[in-house]
Enzyme design. Sequence first.
Site: not given
Ligand code: BG6
Length: 515
Positions: A70, A177, A206-207, A211, A245, A264, A269, A367
């Site tokens: 937008r 997600k 799911d990133h 990795k 983190e 989250d 993950h 976190k």
């Molecule tokens: C995400 C979470 O999936 O992964 C975030 O929503 C998190 O809260 C992030 O900070 C961390 O990703 P990575 O690749 O830096 O470990």
Amino acid sequence: MSVRTRVWDPGVNPLRDPRDRRLPRVAGPCSLVLFGVTGDLARKKLMPAVYDLANRGLLPPGFALVGFARRDWADQDFAEIVHDSVREHARTEFREDVWNELCQGIRFVAGDFADDAAFDQLGQVVRDLDRVRGTRGNHAFYLSIPPKFFAPVVQQLKRSGLSASDDGAWRRVVIEKPFGHDLASARELNSTLAEVFPHGSVFRIDHYLGKETVQNLLALRFANTMFEPIWNAHFVDHVQITMAEDIGIGGRAGYYDGIGAARDVIQNHLLQLLALAAMEEPLTFDARDVRVEKEKVLAALTLPEDLDLHTARGQYAAGWQGGELVKGFLEEDGIAAGSSTETFAAIRLGVDTRRWAGVPFYLRTGKRLGRRVTELAVVFKRAPHLPFSVTDTEELGQNALVLRVQPDEGVTLRFGSKVPGTQMEVRDVNMDFAYGDSFTESSPEAYERLILDVLLGDPPLFPRHEEVELAWTVLDPVLEHWAAGGRPEQYESGTWGPAGAEAMMARDGRAWRRP
Ligand code: BG6
């Protein structure tokens, strides 16, 4: 003699045939349509990953990137946004020739998700790209947007005729997600998607699965002989999976408040990591075979009876981190007063199979912890007998194999060794494999791999709906239990989480690792 017949999945890219493994996996003619281009993920990860793929020669010559938002932008304005994000965040060096080529295929469509005309316009842009850039009707729609917009956008894609193609071309949808916030809403989301896109055209990101180090877990386990014989309840005492983190929630209060650490990170993950660590050897690495094995593990997960004793949750309070005084969660902008969202979560799970009977899997994430680190540690039992005097082995811990997912990617093996000297004193030492020392190539970003796999239609690294449901089945009782009473314990920023997390391990006679 047994013969294993290889059944080809028609949805699988033929480049995955072992005979062709050495060919570069290059995407065929296509475009990527990105919803949510003004978001953080698009700017920091997705657009740079597209450039990195182009720079590595893995995108087709006529590739197109279409932004939808937008904003009152022309193609050129969006190209500038992509340019800036690439300059700031791309992994590989900036090359004018690559950029100019990519830029030729950049388009922008302005509109909101309720705007029929904007989606009709998108349809026109996509058809033009087929003609001008040769994308041949192959288009992936990446929804990097809040989940409440998934349904309206997929409905719009259907209404405007973008979700399907009758000329043999493919259409795929990619979602980020959270896949729902509990089992019931995940099912609802799935049926919304299934109404519009067939099963095999939905790619759930799911990133973590993108990795390198996470994929290396499969190589470590199944390409070697020395780990698998001891990868079971006879030798393993417990497994610890940590994703810590150092950052707080940053500008993501709107997303995070009400979601929390378990939804989250654990739901996706960490349970995916657990599944890869605990699963049996798949028949092949084709999507169907890998997913079947992961699902068996997820279906075998058990929760402890007393959730108060074997789970922990916390919320970061103000504290010192990296030499800076940081705010507590409740003081962050956009967090509801008195919010009981957890920023730290830990749970103990069992895997009810012969291989893992009695072996606890401890998962924790948080976190504002001591430092940024993700690792999977397989901690072995103590030797049944030590032919040394007690004082000689006072400093001997348990053997451990640690897969260091990030940031210091590699594998550590910890074992006891004699301290040089005249006495037989034994102490823990580490043997390290570091990616940086063994390989010259740097690891691609997870999103490079995953976007390429979407464009190739290669699904093994994408969880399917069944896995998502199983993960919610495990987590729902914990979330309900937490919601029913009490509040997360406060922990000082920069520490390793609430006292309850230490107590939960101490009850089992164990301790969390300090990575
Ligand atoms: C995400 C979470 O999936 O992964 C975030 O929503 C998190 O809260 C992030 O900070 C961390 O990703 P990575 O690749 O830096 O470990």
